[in-house]
Design an enzyme around this catalytic site. Structure first.
Site, mmCIF file in Angstrom:
data_model
loop_
_atom_site.group_PDB
_atom_site.id
_atom_site.type_symbol
_atom_site.label_atom_id
_atom_site.label_comp_id
_atom_site.label_asym_id
_atom_site.label_seq_id
_atom_site.Cartn_x
_atom_site.Cartn_y
_atom_site.Cartn_z
ATOM 1 N N GLN A 1 47.440 -28.364 -6.166
ATOM 2 C CA GLN A 1 46.689 -29.885 -6.284
ATOM 3 C C GLN A 1 47.741 -30.777 -5.883
ATOM 4 O O GLN A 1 48.849 -31.176 -6.594
ATOM 5 C CB GLN A 1 46.436 -29.930 -7.598
ATOM 6 C CG GLN A 1 45.236 -29.074 -8.038
ATOM 7 C CD GLN A 1 45.083 -28.854 -9.673
ATOM 8 O OE1 GLN A 1 45.943 -28.436 -10.403
ATOM 9 N NE2 GLN A 1 44.026 -29.322 -10.180
ATOM 10 N N HIS B 1 55.287 -33.115 -10.084
ATOM 11 C CA HIS B 1 56.113 -32.100 -9.634
ATOM 12 C C HIS B 1 55.248 -30.983 -8.647
ATOM 13 O O HIS B 1 54.335 -30.312 -9.288
ATOM 14 C CB HIS B 1 57.131 -31.420 -10.604
ATOM 15 C CG HIS B 1 58.205 -30.587 -10.306
ATOM 16 N ND1 HIS B 1 59.383 -30.549 -11.256
ATOM 17 C CD2 HIS B 1 58.479 -29.835 -9.320
ATOM 18 C CE1 HIS B 1 60.060 -29.736 -10.457
ATOM 19 N NE2 HIS B 1 59.830 -29.205 -9.404
ATOM 20 N N HIS C 1 53.677 -27.819 -7.488
ATOM 21 C CA HIS C 1 53.592 -26.603 -8.116
ATOM 22 C C HIS C 1 52.541 -25.673 -7.474
ATOM 23 O O HIS C 1 51.302 -26.204 -7.188
ATOM 24 C CB HIS C 1 53.528 -26.538 -9.670
ATOM 25 C CG HIS C 1 52.493 -27.489 -10.176
ATOM 26 N ND1 HIS C 1 52.556 -28.787 -10.205
ATOM 27 C CD2 HIS C 1 51.265 -27.100 -10.924
ATOM 28 C CE1 HIS C 1 51.488 -29.250 -10.576
ATOM 29 N NE2 HIS C 1 50.717 -28.319 -11.137
ATOM 30 N N HIS D 1 49.858 -22.725 -7.772
ATOM 31 C CA HIS D 1 49.007 -21.844 -8.865
ATOM 32 C C HIS D 1 48.838 -20.459 -8.212
ATOM 33 O O HIS D 1 48.416 -20.354 -7.002
ATOM 34 C CB HIS D 1 47.763 -22.362 -9.046
ATOM 35 C CG HIS D 1 47.741 -23.853 -9.880
ATOM 36 N ND1 HIS D 1 47.615 -23.802 -11.343
ATOM 37 C CD2 HIS D 1 47.798 -25.016 -9.531
ATOM 38 C CE1 HIS D 1 47.619 -25.131 -11.569
ATOM 39 N NE2 HIS D 1 47.742 -25.699 -10.407
#
Length: 222
Positions: free
Chosen positions: A111, A122, A124, A126
């Site tokens: 996202q 930050h 990331h 998934h």
């Protein structure tokens, strides 16, 4: 400055040292406070980069190498029960060996920005294993996992904010809101996990990596 500060590892403003199960020169992997499905983990750059386009070439390469390593670890743990014909070659007959990534499937998602549903500032990634006969996507078009990720179910930043609500309200303002939803929204009830639950899972994933001969911490490259 990196997110590996003297007193721990940070995911945005949140200290997550006890949730981390793998570190490399540029990245770290951590268990999720609000997993959508079993094995739902996050991969982050060590530097607190806000957007994917902020990563340097070495950081980007390392990040997705860690994604692949963690996929193999999750497959080893979650896909080991996939049935396979005796003496069958995984590629010759199309039947994957148990415990390999091909014995199941994965959702891999980023996202990238608030409008896409990012709730922690930050980058990331998934990683969500989809286990055949258990957590695999239902037949037909669409996949509710993306709707859940964009709804409160996937509000990682909100769950971390709740954990440190008093300190963070003064320092960072209001609680992050979920967003970036796709057309259909699944509304399932899930609670954030306890620190003890996340530590136990991080220890489990470290042990799986060690069983596979994978180091859980790599020093900086020279």
């Amino acid at each position: 400055m990196t997110c590996s500060r003297p007193n721990g590892v940070y995911f945005g403003p949140f200290e997550v040292t006890s949730q981390v199960f793998l570190t490399t020169p540029h990245s770290f992997a951590l268990v999720n406070i609000k997993p959508l499905l079993p094995g739902h983990v996050l991969i982050c750059p060590r530097e607190p980069r806000l957007r994917l386009t902020d990563l340097t070439a070495p950081e980007l390469t390392d990040l997705f190498q860690v994604v692949q390593r963690v996929q193999r670890m999750l497959a080893h743990h979650y896909f080991a029960g996939t049935p396979r014909r005796a003496n069958a070659d995984a590629h010759a007959d199309g039947v994957p060996a148990p415990g390999t990534p091909e014995a199941g499937s994965f959702n891999i998602a980023i996202q990238d920005g608030v409008e896409a549903g990012q709730t922690v500032p930050h980058v990331h990634v998934h990683i969500i294993p989809r286990i055949r006969g258990s957590t695999a996507k239902a037949a037909g078009p669409g996949d509710e996992i993306y709707d859940s990720m964009a709804a409160e179910d996937g509000n990682v930043g909100g769950a971390l904010w709740d954990r440190e609500v008093n300190k963070l309200r003064q320092q960072f303002g209001d609680r992050p809101r979920a967003g970036g939803s796709f057309p259909s929204v699944e509304d399932s009830e899930r609670q954030a996990r306890t620190v003890e639950e996340m530590v136990a899972e991080a220890n489990l994933f470290r042990s799986v990596l060690e069983q596979m001969g994978e180091g859980i911490e790599d020093g900086p490259r020279q």
